[in-house]
Enzyme design. Structure first.
Site, short mmCIF file in Angstrom:
data_model
loop_
_atom_site.label_atom_id
_atom_site.label_comp_id
_atom_site.label_asym_id
_atom_site.label_seq_id
_atom_site.Cartn_x
_atom_site.Cartn_y
_atom_site.Cartn_z
CB SER A 292 57.16 30.96 39.96
OG SER A 292 57.14 30.90 41.36
CG ASP A 325 62.59 21.20 48.73
OD1 ASP A 325 62.04 21.33 47.62
OD2 ASP A 325 62.10 21.68 49.78
CB ILE A 326 63.89 20.52 42.75
CG1 ILE A 326 62.43 20.05 42.63
CG2 ILE A 326 64.85 19.34 42.69
CD1 ILE A 326 62.10 19.36 41.32
N GLY A 327 62.43 22.76 45.11
CA GLY A 327 61.59 23.95 45.22
C GLY A 327 60.43 23.95 44.25
N GLY A 328 59.91 25.15 44.00
CA GLY A 328 58.81 25.30 43.05
C GLY A 328 59.34 25.51 41.65
NE ARG A 381 52.83 29.77 39.19
CZ ARG A 381 52.58 31.05 39.40
NH1 ARG A 381 51.51 31.60 38.86
NH2 ARG A 381 53.40 31.78 40.12
CB CYS A 528 34.85 53.94 42.82
SG CYS A 528 33.09 53.73 43.07
CE1 TYR A 569 51.87 32.00 45.64
CE2 TYR A 569 51.64 31.10 43.42
CZ TYR A 569 52.34 31.20 44.60
OH TYR A 569 53.51 30.50 44.78
#
Length: 708
Positions: A292, A325-328, A381, A528, A569
């Site tokens: 990423s 598919d170059i992904g993210g 993203r 807290c 996310y």
């Protein structure tokens, strides 16, 4: 030597001839200096991280430009007007929602999709690339129903699809894509068992374009076996572990030691096995992921070129490949620096990213005389981050160490050693010796703490010493100017990446930007937990320029902050730490009406009952138990005092508490609780006609309130 030093002595007592610098208030705040929204935009880097969707308008508020660079002047949406409409009571025409609040802008989401598609279309056209781009959205980034449905609808014209990484995700993706383009990809990633693979194969039977991506070599046997049993010819992809990776935090998910993917040895074995069973023609897609927030196009090009070589080799081995598919990895600029030197920024635009990908694949394929493949990416993203804004409120502010004005330091009653420390401190002050003042302040404090622990000092005496020391530190200009702003928010629920991986997001006041911020502060949440604070900000800052609160944050001077670029996310990762649940949500479309926007959906955040139920408690049973206890005690008290009715008041109070959100209520009206209950529920406009009544989860306590 004076025998008495009063903490409320004027600060000038240490100034004058002694030479110690005392900052003048006018020089500190620059009270007469002109200030403008454009100066605030520069101060908070809005034009850097926010362009082209966010800007500071002439009223001093944040404006949203829903169509990005194509937004016309009259289409800007004033964020403060949205917040006012969402939080005003229903009796005043508002929606009656409680903060914190997530504001979603589907128009921004649509623009992000269109810009990504246009960037690849332009690169393909200008470089003479002989195929097309067809992206998918990884639903893990934000699985909200309306976001997924919007993406499928907005991307239908260019066959934009979805990526799933678990069984629930593939179920929602299959359902949503039934309404999309039949050619849209459904990329099935993640670890898989027989049930997962069966769902993907069922998708093929339902004429969805599902692709089973092998993350582990062992998955291939399941795919072969189940496809035969179900009589389905699968489309198979494989994820390769590339040698290319980047060195940032997100680069740890790639490379030879990455969590997912096959090595070259495993890839060769997969090809061999597919050939043996007569299914090599099913292998059509190569997938990889560099990591990423890829910082530069140089690294991107290196990784894509390596993958393109693998793609060409698979074709040489006989596979009927068709898709890379170059992904993210398509990053966004969280800090506005456009530097690419950290995980917070990237040194390229959408157009430059697309151009680098297309050029790298085309060059390798042309060298190998291989037909250009379809290009797919899994940019999450970059698609959803901008369209969501988290709004929360600062409720109070104060220094970590206050300087009291009502305590006195009396030398009488202290030990000789304490008197000596005081004399040293006084002498240093008279000499104008700032460093010695700090040394003797610390020495006096430490000594007195030890004496207090031994029982030699009273709490009043210790308080007098603390007050004196704080006053001296302030007088010599050494006090910490940073305030702590207490905010109506849970960091763990709404900004978990800040706590978990030190991810920074732009945080900005959404109004008063025409006023100069006179303070600096850190943000402390409601939980807290000592980690429930935000003390790191974009630009390497350890505090944030903020405005002073009016009336200590009461409703007549409410102070709203926005966290931007958090649409990916944060909602999926947030938990219920301290039992603070999810924020309220509104969905806002740009319109040509009088307000410039239209709220099409509004949902109150999780109630106390909701978060209790999430942890396996039974709020209804808890209520009945407490109500019964109140009735028993009220009966006894009524006999003693000859008064009745207290049990009804207790029941009403309990029901409201279960029904309300766990966050602080800033409503000052005497009917605040009743108003909050009356405002509970789900609001729809146009999109879900007939479904605008009370949600079932409010029915039990809502009925109780009506009875009481």
């Amino acid at each position: 030597m004076p025998a008495l030093a009063c903490v409320d002595t004027p600060v000038d007592a240490f100034s004058g001839d002694c030479g110690i610098f005392i900052p003048n208030s006018a020089s500190v705040v620059g009270g007469s200096c002109h200030w403008s929204p454009s100066l605030s935009a520069s101060l908070y880097r809005i034009d850097g991280w926010g362009a082209p969707y966010f800007t500071a308008n002439s009223s001093g508020n944040i404006s949203v430009r829903p169509h990005g660079s194509y937004t016309l002047p009259h289409q800007d949406i004033d964020l403060m007007k949205v917040v006012k409409n969402a939080t005003d009571p229903k009796s005043s025409g508002g929606l009656g929602l409680q903060l914190p609040l997530i504001v979603r802008f589907p128009d921004v989401l649509k623009n992000r999709l269109e810009c990504l598609q246009s960037a690849f279309d332009f690169a393909i056209q200008t470089q003479g690339y002989d195929s097309h781009y067809q992206g998918v959205y990884p639903v893990k980034c934000n699985q909200d129903r309306f976001i997924i449905e919007d993406i499928v609808e907005f991307g239908s014209s260019f066959r934009f699809g979805l990526e799933a990484g678990s069984k629930p995700e593939i179920l929602l993706a299959m359902s949503c894509l039934c309404k999309g383009d039949p050619g849209a990809f459904l990329v099935c990633n993640g670890f898989k068992d027989a049930e997962y693979i069966s769902l993907a194969l069922l998708g093929r039977k339902l004429e969805l374009n599902t692709v089973i991506v092998l993350e582990q070599e062992e998955e291939l046997d399941l795919v072969i076996d189940l496809s035969k049993k179900m009589n389905v010819r699968p489309v198979i992809g494989l994820r390769a572990k590339l040698r290319t990776k980047h060195s940032g935090h997100f680069g740890s998910t790639s490379g030879e030691k990455g969590k997912f993917g096959l090595t070259t040895v495993q890839i060769v074995r997969v090809v061999r096995k597919l050939r043996q069973v007569g299914m090599l023609d099913c292998l059509e897609l190569l997938h990889f992921h560099i990591g990423s927030q890829i910082p530069s196009t140089a690294l991107l090009s290196d990784g894509v070129a390596e993958a393109a070589q693998l793609y060409c080799e698979l074709i040489r081995l006989g596979a009927r490949m068709g898709v890379i598919d170059i992904g993210g990895g398509l990053g966004i600029d969280y800090d506005g620096s456009k530097s690419g030197e950290s995980d917070l920024s990237v040194a390229y635009s959408l157009e430059e990213y697309a151009a680098a990908v297309v050029a790298s694949i085309r060059f390798v394929c042309d060298q190998k005389s291989v037909k250009h493949p379809v290009i797919c990416s899994e940019s999450g993203r970059a698609i959803v981050s901008h369209h969501s804004v988290l709004i929360f409120e600062a409720v109070s502010a104060g220094q970590q160490h206050e300087t009291p004005t009502d305590l006195q330091f009396l030398l009488e009653g202290y030990s000789e050693e304490a008197r000596g420390d005081y004399e040293n401190l006084y002498g240093a002050a008279m000499r104008g010796d700032r460093e010695s003042c700090l040394l003797y302040v610390d020495q006096l404090r430490q000594s007195c703490v030890e004496w207090f622990k031994e029982g030699s000092l009273s709490i009043e005496q210790l308080a007098g010493v603390d007050g004196l020391c704080e006053w001296v530190i302030k007088a010599i200009g050494a006090s910490d100017p940073v305030l702590t702003y207490n905010v109506n928010l849970s960091v763990f629920t709404s900004i978990p990446d800040f706590w978990g991986i030190d991810q920074l997001f732009p945080i900005v006041p959404i109004h008063r930007l025409d006023q100069r911020p006179m303070a600096r502060g850190i943000l402390s949440d409601l939980t807290c937990d000592s980690d429930g604070k935000i003390n790191k900000f974009i630009g390497g800052e350890s505090s944030l320029p903020l405005h002073e609160l009016d009336n200590n944050g009461c409703s007549s001077g409410r102070y709203y902050l926005g966290m931007f670029l958090g649409g990916a996310y944060e909602e999926a990762l947030g938990g219920v730490h301290n039992l603070f649940g999810g924020p309220s949500v509104v969905r806002v479309l740009q319109s040509d009406g009088p307000h410039g926007f239209e709220v099409t959906r509004a949902v109150m955040g999780q109630s106390s009952a909701d978060v209790l139920r999430a942890m396996q408690h039974e709020p209804e049973l808890m209520y009945e138990t407490l109500k019964h206890r109140a009735e028993e005690l009220s009966s006894v008290q009524a006999q003693r005092n000859n008064k009745a009715g207290a049990e009804k008041l207790a029941a009403s109070c309990l029901a409201r508490s279960f029904n309300n959100m766990p966050y602080l209520s800033m409503e000052t009206s005497t009917n605040a609780l009743t108003a909050a209950i009356n405002n509970l529920g789900v609001y729809y406009r146009d999109e879900a006609p007939g479904d605008g009544g009370k949600d079932e989860k409010w029915a039990y306590f809502g009925g109780v309130l009506k009875e009481t």
